[in-house]
Design a protein around this motif. Structure first.
Motif, PDB file in Angstrom:
ATOM      1  N   LEU A 260       0.828  -1.113  -0.070  1.00  3.74           N
ATOM      2  CA  LEU A 260      -0.010  -0.060  -0.086  1.00  3.74           C
ATOM      3  C   LEU A 260       0.923   1.471   0.068  1.00  3.74           C
ATOM      4  O   LEU A 260       0.591   2.329  -0.615  1.00  3.74           O
ATOM      5  CB  LEU A 260      -0.845  -0.138   1.066  1.00  3.74           C
ATOM      6  N   GLY A 264       1.707   4.452  -3.118  1.00  2.65           N
ATOM      7  CA  GLY A 264       1.890   6.005  -3.082  1.00  2.65           C
ATOM      8  C   GLY A 264       3.218   6.329  -3.617  1.00  2.65           C
ATOM      9  O   GLY A 264       3.330   7.527  -4.145  1.00  2.65           O
TER      10      GLY A 264
ATOM     11  N   PRO B  16      -6.259   4.711   4.586  1.00  2.00           N
ATOM     12  CA  PRO B  16      -6.875   5.323   3.503  1.00  2.00           C
ATOM     13  C   PRO B  16      -7.714   4.509   2.622  1.00  2.00           C
ATOM     14  O   PRO B  16      -7.408   3.159   2.614  1.00  2.00           O
ATOM     15  CB  PRO B  16      -5.763   5.795   2.594  1.00  2.00           C
ATOM     16  N   GLN B 133      -3.735  10.180  -2.819  1.00  2.00           N
ATOM     17  CA  GLN B 133      -3.127   9.230  -1.981  1.00  2.00           C
ATOM     18  C   GLN B 133      -1.854   9.687  -1.268  1.00  2.00           C
ATOM     19  O   GLN B 133      -1.757   9.627  -0.115  1.00  2.00           O
ATOM     20  CB  GLN B 133      -2.927   8.057  -2.933  1.00  2.00           C
ATOM     21  N   VAL B 134      -0.917  10.419  -2.100  1.00  5.90           N
ATOM     22  CA  VAL B 134       0.153  10.947  -1.532  1.00  5.90           C
ATOM     23  C   VAL B 134      -0.024  12.160  -0.435  1.00  5.90           C
ATOM     24  O   VAL B 134       0.428  11.910   0.488  1.00  5.90           O
ATOM     25  CB  VAL B 134       1.104  11.296  -2.768  1.00  5.90           C
ATOM     26  N   LEU B 137      -1.335  10.231   2.734  1.00  6.47           N
ATOM     27  CA  LEU B 137      -0.633   9.684   3.258  1.00  6.47           C
ATOM     28  C   LEU B 137       0.555  10.714   4.376  1.00  6.47           C
ATOM     29  O   LEU B 137       0.986  10.463   5.270  1.00  6.47           O
ATOM     30  CB  LEU B 137       0.337   9.013   2.417  1.00  6.47           C
TER      31      LEU B 137
END
Lengths: 400, 400
Positions: A260, A264, B16, B133-134, B137
């Motif tokens: 996961l 990213g 996420p 997503q980045v 995170l």
């Protein structure tokens, strides 16, 4: 305000000490210097023809140029799982393998998955700097245990645990340590695994050099003895760094979390270089011959540097890998020795580059992979001359 | 305790929402389904023969298989700098370029360099999920501004700034948006750049599709108008995803910080695939012909899906790239439509997959790159039938 915040963040990123080794590599690029300061495999031992052939074979298929699975092309994961199974006593499933962009990426992704800021991490001293950099960026609290000729002093680790330390993970380069050259004994492997089971920490068994043994293969992996061991390895030292194919083997929940985070980080690796690696790693007869060639060449080179500085140093026996580690018994300051060595046309890395907290003024790392035996013999002579001149200088400055 | 802490960390990493697109890709791998759900380039348009030739050319040199500079092989950085200079009005130095492992890695490294947890990031809605997503995170606080046919609504960004919001960065896919298909107008590019200069935020101009235009090249890059723009692009969509060659162009202090973080992340990229990309990107005549072929093929395919759903939708004109974005005017719920569509043998991605905060129940993304015109015509027919049957079902459930 935003600009300042951004600048501050950049400043933070720049805060860890710049790796001195990189500057040294620039200095030692001068042709008159025999450099033992690098840490690279010999390009002449990298099988370029076989890579070209494997590339052509892979490129016959359209999916060799497309995106691939985040955890790595399954065909390569099968090859790695089979090799990991053969190397120990446990059967490894391909879904317990994640292919990474070199094993450095495995370290970096694992730090994201396993460490919260402030978590305690134990490393060996001297330490592998690539791991140290990752743990520092993760804002870990770093403790060390020393290395001796039998690898990590697990008795010292146990003392830390007895004193109440509760690390999240313990990092070890189990075979042919960089920089320390030592290989962890079978007894200490079992001890480390038992401690991991008792105290519930993760072990990262970082093993890029395990297949480059000279006389005998190293003991069974630490991962043979516990489910809390994550094994890392790589094709960089046995095939080619430019493939950027590393991998980790871990319990499936760890693999899932790494996958996961990797999504990213870079979506996926290169199908092309992963297929090239799979072709080469699964060609048993070719690989056996290739590894024999590397072992023979590096073994002969290790022998050529083994006598450097004679009995002024205690040197770990070099059983494999790429490095010779020296500890001076005569109080030599290796940073000062390096200055003299450069004047004599030879370079190495002073031990202080691998220090975490300890005093490594009297230690040094020599890399023997990228010079042939005659150049290495010359380097050993130059080192002796440099030591003599540094000695004279020291005596003079003491007398004056 | 350590075990729990580790498990908690893994839990955090898994927190996420799992990307639903990936499950959809599994479902749509069934051969009877015409999938418009993917986001991949057509493998038949990836020049495998040229890659093999470029690989053989690169492999003639031993340094093509060794480690390379963390910021990327300098020869490729020169090629990219020359192309970036040619694409705009500013001269770009190779030292203002960092080669990354796909442009996804550029996003990930930039988030580490530019964002502290809690920092405000502005993205477009609908959003590119890889960027989202980045930023999630990185624990950023995410705000959105809508997209229309002229790209990001910079007036709405200005409203946010007027209201006191101070983003650390603003992310835009400036050309042929994924998923929104729109291209930012020249006026809005200047406006966005002016806002960046005034308020001191960074702009990430994420541009993987800019060279895949059908009738006319897009306006000059946002980076032409401000020093606070970091441009990202990639060889994935024009050469091959499997090269994993992306890049960023940024002011040198940003490049230096990215380089340092990349060293921890993966040491360096693949010299081999970087040299392959350099050979191909610097072969002007070949590249021009190759791009013309991609533009022609994708342009014809875009035309084949442009009429899907007729006047039930308002569709952004497809000027290039890989995607068609639809907004239903008749209240169609695209998640329900997808169920009917799968029954009719066709798949797409409902807009909700790209939603951040907004309501995207009535939107959809169609990818037109990996099917030929006749398959796409069939897909459009199936979509119409699916819509009719979903309509009937909805009417029945309203009446009962």
């Amino acid at each position: 305000m935003i600009v300042e915040a951004s600048a501050a963040t950049i400043g933070l990123a720049l805060a860890p000490p710049a790796p001195r080794i990189r500057d040294l590599l620039t200095i030692t690029a001068r042709p008159e210097i025999v450099s033992l300061a690098g840490g690279l495999p010999d390009p002449d031992l990298i099988p370029r023809t076989r890579i070209r052939e494997a590339g052509a074979e892979a490129l016959a298929r359209p999916d060799a140029v497309q995106y691939t699975e985040t955890a790595g092309w399954f065909g390569l994961r099968e090859v790695i799982a089979a090799r990991e199974s053969a190397a120990g006593s446990r059967s490894v499933d391909p879904r317990e393998v994640v292919v990474t962009h070199g094993s450095q990426q495995a370290l970096s992704l694992l730090a994201q998955v396993l460490l919260d800021p402030g978590a305690t991490v134990v490393v060996e001293e001297p330490a592998y700097t690539g791991a140290l950099q990752v743990f520092r960026l993760a804002e870990a609290r770093i403790l060390t245990v020393p290395l001796d000729a039998d690898g990590m002093r697990t008795d010292r680790l146990e003392e830390l645990l007895d004193a109440g330390e509760r690390p999240a993970l313990v990092h070890t380069v189990s075979n042919f340590h960089n920089p320390g050259s030592a290989t962890m004994s079978a007894a200490r492997r079992r001890h480390l695994a038992a401690l991991a089971d008792t105290y519930g920490f993760w072990v990262i068994e970082d093993d890029p050099y395990g297949e480059i043994w000279f006389d005998a293969a190293p003991p069974a992996p630490v991962a043979d003895h516990s489910d809390r061991v994550i094994r890392l390895s790589s094709a960089s030292k046995i095939l080619a760094p430019a493939l950027r194919v590393g991998w980790l083997r871990a319990p499936r929940p760890v693999c899932a979390a790494v996958e996961l985070v990797k999504q990213g980080a870079d979506l996926c690796g290169s199908t092309l270089t992963q297929r090239i690696a799979a072709v080469m790693l699964s060609d048993g007869p070719w690989l056996a011959g290739h590894l024999e060639r590397i072992r023979g060449a590096y073994g002969a080179r290790a022998a050529a540097v083994a006598g450097a500085f004679g009995d002024r140093v205690s040197a770990t026996v070099i059983g494999g890998g790429m490095f010779c580690w020296l500890e001076f018994r005569d109080g030599t300051d290796t940073a000062a020795l390096l200055e003299a060595a450069l004047d004599h046309g030879v370079a190495f890395v002073p031990g202080s580059a691998f220090a975490v907290g300890g005093d490594h003024r009297a230690t040094a790392r020599l890399c023997f992979t990228t010079n042939d035996e005659s150049a290495l013999a010359e380097a050993v002579d130059r080192l002796a001359a440099a030591h003599a001149s540094a000695d004279r200088r020291r005596t003079q400055s003491t007398q004056s």
